[in-house]
Design a protein around this motif. Structure first.
Motif, PDB file in Angstrom:
ATOM      1  N   THR A   1       0.936  -1.078   0.032  1.00 46.43           N
ATOM      2  CA  THR A   1      -0.079   0.187   0.261  1.00 46.43           C
ATOM      3  C   THR A   1       1.030   1.277   0.029  1.00 46.43           C
ATOM      4  OG1 THR A   1      -1.479  -0.619   1.585  1.00 46.43           O
ATOM      5  CG2 THR A   1      -1.988   1.306   1.252  1.00 46.43           C
ATOM      6  N   MET A   2       1.973   1.589   0.650  1.00 49.14           N
ATOM      7  CA  MET A   2       2.598   2.361   0.925  1.00 49.14           C
ATOM      8  C   MET A   2       3.543   2.608  -0.254  1.00 49.14           C
ATOM      9  SD  MET A   2       4.352   2.801   4.722  1.00 49.14           S
ATOM     10  CE  MET A   2       4.445   0.917   5.186  1.00 49.14           C
TER      11      MET A   2
ATOM     12  N   GLY B   1       1.938   6.018  -7.428  1.00 57.06           N
ATOM     13  CA  GLY B   1       0.502   6.278  -7.817  1.00 57.06           C
ATOM     14  C   GLY B   1       0.517   7.361  -9.512  1.00 57.06           C
ATOM     15  N   ARG B   2       1.441   8.533  -8.586  1.00 56.27           N
ATOM     16  CA  ARG B   2       1.361   9.566  -9.169  1.00 56.27           C
ATOM     17  C   ARG B   2       2.360   9.694 -10.651  1.00 56.27           C
ATOM     18  NH1 ARG B   2      -0.827  14.801  -6.001  1.00 56.27           N
ATOM     19  NH2 ARG B   2      -2.852  13.639  -5.125  1.00 56.27           N
TER      20      ARG B   2
ATOM     21  N   LYS C   1       2.096   2.121  -3.394  1.00 56.39           N
ATOM     22  CA  LYS C   1       1.365   2.552  -4.399  1.00 56.39           C
ATOM     23  C   LYS C   1       0.665   3.790  -4.167  1.00 56.39           C
ATOM     24  CE  LYS C   1      -1.203  -2.034  -4.998  1.00 56.39           C
ATOM     25  NZ  LYS C   1      -2.038  -2.374  -4.741  1.00 56.39           N
ATOM     26  N   LEU C   2       1.019   4.310  -2.596  1.00 55.00           N
ATOM     27  CA  LEU C   2       0.907   5.637  -2.379  1.00 55.00           C
ATOM     28  C   LEU C   2       1.945   6.419  -2.626  1.00 55.00           C
ATOM     29  CD1 LEU C   2      -0.503   5.416   1.327  1.00 55.00           C
ATOM     30  CD2 LEU C   2      -2.077   6.390  -0.510  1.00 55.00           C
TER      31      LEU C   2
ATOM     32  N   PRO D   1       2.090  11.045   1.941  1.00 58.16           N
ATOM     33  CA  PRO D   1       0.747  10.033   1.942  1.00 58.16           C
ATOM     34  C   PRO D   1       1.584   8.937   2.811  1.00 58.16           C
ATOM     35  CG  PRO D   1       0.810  10.955  -0.294  1.00 58.16           C
ATOM     36  CD  PRO D   1       1.740  11.425   0.416  1.00 58.16           C
ATOM     37  N   VAL D   2       2.649   8.935   2.501  1.00 58.39           N
ATOM     38  CA  VAL D   2       3.722   7.219   3.164  1.00 58.39           C
ATOM     39  C   VAL D   2       3.690   7.989   4.570  1.00 58.39           C
ATOM     40  CG1 VAL D   2       5.225   6.084   3.528  1.00 58.39           C
ATOM     41  CG2 VAL D   2       4.373   6.661   0.869  1.00 58.39           C
TER      42      VAL D   2
ATOM     43  N   TYR E   1      -0.112   7.914   6.239  1.00 58.54           N
ATOM     44  CA  TYR E   1      -0.396   5.907   6.830  1.00 58.54           C
ATOM     45  C   TYR E   1       0.113   5.538   7.628  1.00 58.54           C
ATOM     46  CZ  TYR E   1      -1.182   1.430   5.666  1.00 58.54           C
ATOM     47  OH  TYR E   1      -1.779  -0.268   5.121  1.00 58.54           O
TER      48      TYR E   1
END
Length: 218
Positions: free
Chosen positions: A58-59, A65-66, A61-62, A203-204, A207
């Motif tokens: 998940t981290m 992702g951009r 992807k965060l 975002p990481v 999270y």
């Protein structure tokens, strides 16, 4: 010829050092994409203070992702039993076909020990190797390519066109921007209630905070 970079690591957590290295790899080797390949945790590492496979994914992807240049390959997280780089590269070669250049990224310190890897001499049939020279690598500073196993010498090239003109088999070094960021230091900062801002994407960091990762007793 399409060229794909492969960047393996534990990414526990991913940080700006990883992202900067992937960016420099992409630019230096004119890659169409860089695949982050998160490893399964080695058997000798304790899991109590570290993120789970799904949390590390998940981290990733965060963090990525951009950026259209980056992708994530989950196969090593899902594989049962021991994970070997040979198996991952063999699968990628079958999937990508014979006309794609695969460029595997690793640090000069790790490459100096490649002769200890599973089926290591066959790895060059599957991919090129981009060896990132770390600023603090004293072995490289004193020996240069002599720090590498002698058998790989004929594969070393200074010609990017030569590397990109074939699917596998070459070794090329490049200097990486020295960023003194380590996942271990980030975990220790979190444990000590320190700030990790500007070490990993916001975002990481959020999270990690919201899921109480890397804190004592998690």
């Amino acid at each position: 010829m399409t060229a794909i970079g492969i960047f393996g690591g534990t990414f526990d957590p991913i940080h700006f050092g990883h992202l900067r290295l992937a960016t420099e790899l992409s630019e230096a080797f004119h890659l169409d994409q860089v695949l982050f390949v998160p490893n399964g945790l080695p058997y000798h590492r304790g899991r109590t203070a570290h993120a789970t496979d799904d949390q590390r994914l998940t981290m990733l992807k965060l963090a990525t992702g951009r950026d259209a240049r980056f992708g994530i390959d989950e196969r090593e997280l899902r594989r049962q039993g021991p994970t070997y780089t040979y198996d991952t590269l063999a699968e990628l070669r079958r999937e990508r076909g014979p006309d794609t250049a695969l460029v595997f990224l690793l640090g000069s310190d790790a490459f100096a020990r490649i002769s200890t890897w599973h089926r290591w001499t066959e790895l060059f049939d599957l991919a090129h190797f981009a060896v990132a020279i770390r600023a603090d690598d004293t072995e490289w500073l004193s020996k240069g390519p002599g720090a590498f196993p002698a058998d790989v010498g004929p594969r070393v090239t200074l010609n990017l066109r030569e590397l990109l003109g074939s699917p596998a088999g070459k070794i090329m070094t490049f200097s990486m921007t020295p960023l003194a960021i380590a996942s271990t230091a980030i975990r220790n900062l979190v444990k000590d209630d320190g700030s990790i801002r500007y070490l990993t994407p916001d975002p990481v960091a959020e999270y990690i905070r919201s899921h109480k990762l890397y804190t004592t007793g998690t």
